[in-house]
Design a protein around this motif. Sequence first.
Motif, PDB file in Angstrom:
ATOM      1  N   HIS A   6       0.674  -1.295  -0.175  1.00 13.15           N
ATOM      2  CA  HIS A   6      -0.060   0.006   0.034  1.00 13.15           C
ATOM      3  C   HIS A   6       0.885   1.278  -0.286  1.00 13.15           C
ATOM      4  N   ALA A   7       1.912   1.203   0.674  1.00 11.99           N
ATOM      5  CA  ALA A   7       2.999   2.330   0.751  1.00 11.99           C
ATOM      6  C   ALA A   7       3.451   2.451  -0.586  1.00 11.99           C
ATOM      7  N   ALA A   8       3.579   1.582  -1.407  1.00 14.65           N
ATOM      8  CA  ALA A   8       4.391   1.601  -2.664  1.00 14.65           C
ATOM      9  C   ALA A   8       3.404   1.980  -3.778  1.00 14.65           C
ATOM     10  N   THR A   9       2.341   1.630  -3.774  1.00 12.46           N
ATOM     11  CA  THR A   9       1.444   1.783  -4.835  1.00 12.46           C
ATOM     12  C   THR A   9       0.077   2.576  -4.347  1.00 12.46           C
ATOM     13  N   GLY A  10      -0.002   2.921  -3.075  1.00  8.54           N
ATOM     14  CA  GLY A  10      -1.274   3.469  -2.905  1.00  8.54           C
ATOM     15  C   GLY A  10      -2.534   2.798  -2.881  1.00  8.54           C
ATOM     16  N   GLU A  11      -2.458   1.567  -3.089  1.00  7.69           N
ATOM     17  CA  GLU A  11      -3.773   0.672  -3.135  1.00  7.69           C
ATOM     18  C   GLU A  11      -3.399  -0.816  -2.262  1.00  7.69           C
ATOM     19  N   SER A  12      -4.328  -1.123  -1.772  1.00  6.38           N
ATOM     20  CA  SER A  12      -4.205  -2.654  -1.274  1.00  6.38           C
ATOM     21  C   SER A  12      -3.911  -3.581  -2.181  1.00  6.38           C
ATOM     22  N   PRO A  13      -3.576  -4.701  -2.098  1.00  7.33           N
ATOM     23  CA  PRO A  13      -3.277  -6.067  -3.041  1.00  7.33           C
ATOM     24  C   PRO A  13      -4.605  -5.953  -3.743  1.00  7.33           C
ATOM     25  N   HIS A  14      -5.474  -6.138  -2.976  1.00  8.57           N
ATOM     26  CA  HIS A  14      -6.877  -6.516  -3.420  1.00  8.57           C
ATOM     27  C   HIS A  14      -7.358  -5.516  -4.629  1.00  8.57           C
ATOM     28  N   GLN A  15      -7.205  -4.269  -4.364  1.00 15.89           N
ATOM     29  CA  GLN A  15      -7.660  -3.190  -4.961  1.00 15.89           C
ATOM     30  C   GLN A  15      -6.631  -3.219  -6.510  1.00 15.89           C
ATOM     31  N   PHE A  16      -5.397  -3.448  -6.074  1.00 19.88           N
ATOM     32  CA  PHE A  16      -4.687  -3.591  -7.467  1.00 19.88           C
ATOM     33  C   PHE A  16      -4.911  -4.760  -8.313  1.00 19.88           C
ATOM     34  N   ILE A  17      -5.151  -5.811  -7.798  1.00 17.51           N
ATOM     35  CA  ILE A  17      -5.296  -6.927  -8.489  1.00 17.51           C
ATOM     36  C   ILE A  17      -6.654  -6.626  -9.419  1.00 17.51           C
ATOM     37  N   LEU A  18      -7.537  -5.892  -8.583  1.00 18.33           N
ATOM     38  CA  LEU A  18      -8.714  -5.574  -9.438  1.00 18.33           C
ATOM     39  C   LEU A  18      -8.720  -4.647 -10.578  1.00 18.33           C
ATOM     40  N   ALA A  19      -7.796  -3.864 -10.300  1.00 22.35           N
ATOM     41  CA  ALA A  19      -7.511  -2.650 -11.430  1.00 22.35           C
ATOM     42  C   ALA A  19      -6.655  -3.269 -12.423  1.00 22.35           C
ATOM     43  N   ARG A  20      -5.884  -4.333 -12.374  1.00 21.95           N
ATOM     44  CA  ARG A  20      -5.094  -5.042 -13.476  1.00 21.95           C
ATOM     45  C   ARG A  20      -6.421  -5.789 -14.330  1.00 21.95           C
ATOM     46  N   ARG A  21      -7.369  -6.363 -13.701  1.00 22.76           N
ATOM     47  CA  ARG A  21      -8.154  -7.305 -14.191  1.00 22.76           C
ATOM     48  C   ARG A  21      -8.891  -6.323 -15.368  1.00 22.76           C
ATOM     49  N   LEU A  22      -9.463  -5.207 -14.451  1.00 28.86           N
ATOM     50  CA  LEU A  22     -10.180  -4.151 -15.353  1.00 28.86           C
ATOM     51  C   LEU A  22      -9.634  -3.563 -16.503  1.00 28.86           C
ATOM     52  N   ALA A  23      -8.286  -3.491 -16.421  1.00 29.51           N
ATOM     53  CA  ALA A  23      -7.346  -2.923 -17.550  1.00 29.51           C
ATOM     54  C   ALA A  23      -7.271  -3.954 -18.517  1.00 29.51           C
ATOM     55  N   GLU A  24      -7.128  -5.239 -18.177  1.00 32.38           N
ATOM     56  CA  GLU A  24      -6.913  -6.379 -19.053  1.00 32.38           C
ATOM     57  C   GLU A  24      -8.381  -6.285 -19.781  1.00 32.38           C
ATOM     58  N   ALA A  25      -9.653  -6.438 -19.023  1.00 38.07           N
ATOM     59  CA  ALA A  25     -10.823  -6.484 -19.648  1.00 38.07           C
ATOM     60  C   ALA A  25     -11.036  -5.252 -20.905  1.00 38.07           C
ATOM     61  N   ARG A  26     -10.711  -4.300 -20.444  1.00 36.42           N
ATOM     62  CA  ARG A  26     -10.831  -3.328 -21.310  1.00 36.42           C
ATOM     63  C   ARG A  26     -10.013  -3.256 -22.590  1.00 36.42           C
ATOM     64  N   GLN A  27      -8.778  -3.688 -22.411  1.00 34.83           N
ATOM     65  CA  GLN A  27      -7.905  -3.879 -23.602  1.00 34.83           C
ATOM     66  C   GLN A  27      -8.526  -5.027 -24.365  1.00 34.83           C
ATOM     67  N   ARG A  28      -9.049  -6.064 -23.926  1.00 31.82           N
ATOM     68  CA  ARG A  28      -9.546  -7.190 -24.488  1.00 31.82           C
ATOM     69  C   ARG A  28     -10.828  -6.779 -25.416  1.00 31.82           C
ATOM     70  N   LEU A  29     -11.773  -5.741 -24.858  1.00 32.87           N
ATOM     71  CA  LEU A  29     -12.817  -5.302 -25.460  1.00 32.87           C
ATOM     72  C   LEU A  29     -12.264  -4.248 -26.552  1.00 32.87           C
ATOM     73  N   ASP A  30     -11.335  -3.627 -26.338  1.00 36.44           N
ATOM     74  CA  ASP A  30     -10.699  -2.605 -27.494  1.00 36.44           C
ATOM     75  C   ASP A  30     -10.297  -3.439 -28.528  1.00 36.44           C
ATOM     76  N   ALA A  31      -9.866  -4.747 -28.347  1.00 37.03           N
ATOM     77  CA  ALA A  31      -9.272  -5.654 -29.615  1.00 37.03           C
ATOM     78  C   ALA A  31     -10.368  -6.565 -30.063  1.00 37.03           C
ATOM     79  N   GLY A  32     -11.620  -6.280 -29.643  1.00 33.17           N
ATOM     80  CA  GLY A  32     -12.925  -6.789 -30.315  1.00 33.17           C
ATOM     81  C   GLY A  32     -13.441  -8.007 -29.511  1.00 33.17           C
ATOM     82  N   ALA A  33     -13.216  -8.195 -28.422  1.00 37.91           N
ATOM     83  CA  ALA A  33     -13.810  -9.213 -27.555  1.00 37.91           C
ATOM     84  C   ALA A  33     -15.190  -9.049 -27.591  1.00 37.91           C
ATOM     85  N   ASP A  34     -16.231  -9.978 -27.815  1.00 37.55           N
ATOM     86  CA  ASP A  34     -17.540  -9.728 -27.626  1.00 37.55           C
ATOM     87  C   ASP A  34     -18.420 -10.883 -26.986  1.00 37.55           C
TER      88      ASP A  34
END
Length: 286
Positions: free
Chosen positions: A211-239
């Motif tokens: 948390h001191a290094a990223t400003g997020e809890s591990p759970h929040q960071f994992i969720l953000a990475r999952r959402l970023a990956e989902a958005r990238q896949r949507l941008d690439a055409g995932a339906d």
Amino acid sequence: MTLSLTPAPSDAPGEAAALALDGLVTLAELPEVWIRHQALAPFQMEYDGRRPMVIFLFNAAQPARGGPAFPRGAFSLLVPGEPRRLESAEPVETLAVAFSPREGIRLPAVSTPPPGTVDPGVHALAHEVRRVLLTEGDEARAYLERLTDTLITRAAQVAGGAPARRRPDLAPFNLRRVQEHIDSRLPERITVDELAAVAGLSRGYFSRAFHAATGESPHQFILARRLAEARQRLDAGADDLSLLAIQTGFSSHAHLTTAFGHAFGMAPQAYRRRMAGLAAPDSEPR
């Protein structure tokens, strides 16, 4: 850094004389740190007790003079003033890291922890030291220095000799390893205990340091990475949103839709339609 594939001389890591094993021993000398890795082979070492040393076993070993067997991943922190003979009754792969006493590392009064102690943090760090030592050589000097420093610190913490820091600290290379681990396992369940082991820290210390290094809890960071990956896949055409949820670690289509909406202000379907509209050419001439 000096690397050698020759037998360890008598003044090698920790001034420990070892069996002559041509081609099986790799040595590295860093500022205030001496490393000795031995591939699977008969093991014998005379430790004279002049420098503290961490000994790690990559496979189970039976002491030559009897006693309980050491499990795979066992380690000990040997302290100055306690010379001893280390010998295995069967082939064993070992890592020895000797070091000069340094500020911030308080050594226990006697060699510890008890023989056979296994720690996930020491385990992960020792394996990474071995990988870097055997595959990357001089190009990884700076990384190897930081890595061995973290290994020594963790071993001392487990042994009960290192004082707690006032501010939790997660070294940059450790943070990078944790981030890479998360990204490589997004579809799977990722626990804080698992990430703490990757970083070589206790669960509580890791959570505070992360948390001191990223400003997020591990759970929040994992969720953000999952959402970023989902958005990238949507941008690439995932339906197929149900498949997308599985690929990015969400428990269901509904879970993905809810989390995505909270993060980006719209459902995945709406986001996909919006991106499709932005990508389409204008239907009327300008």
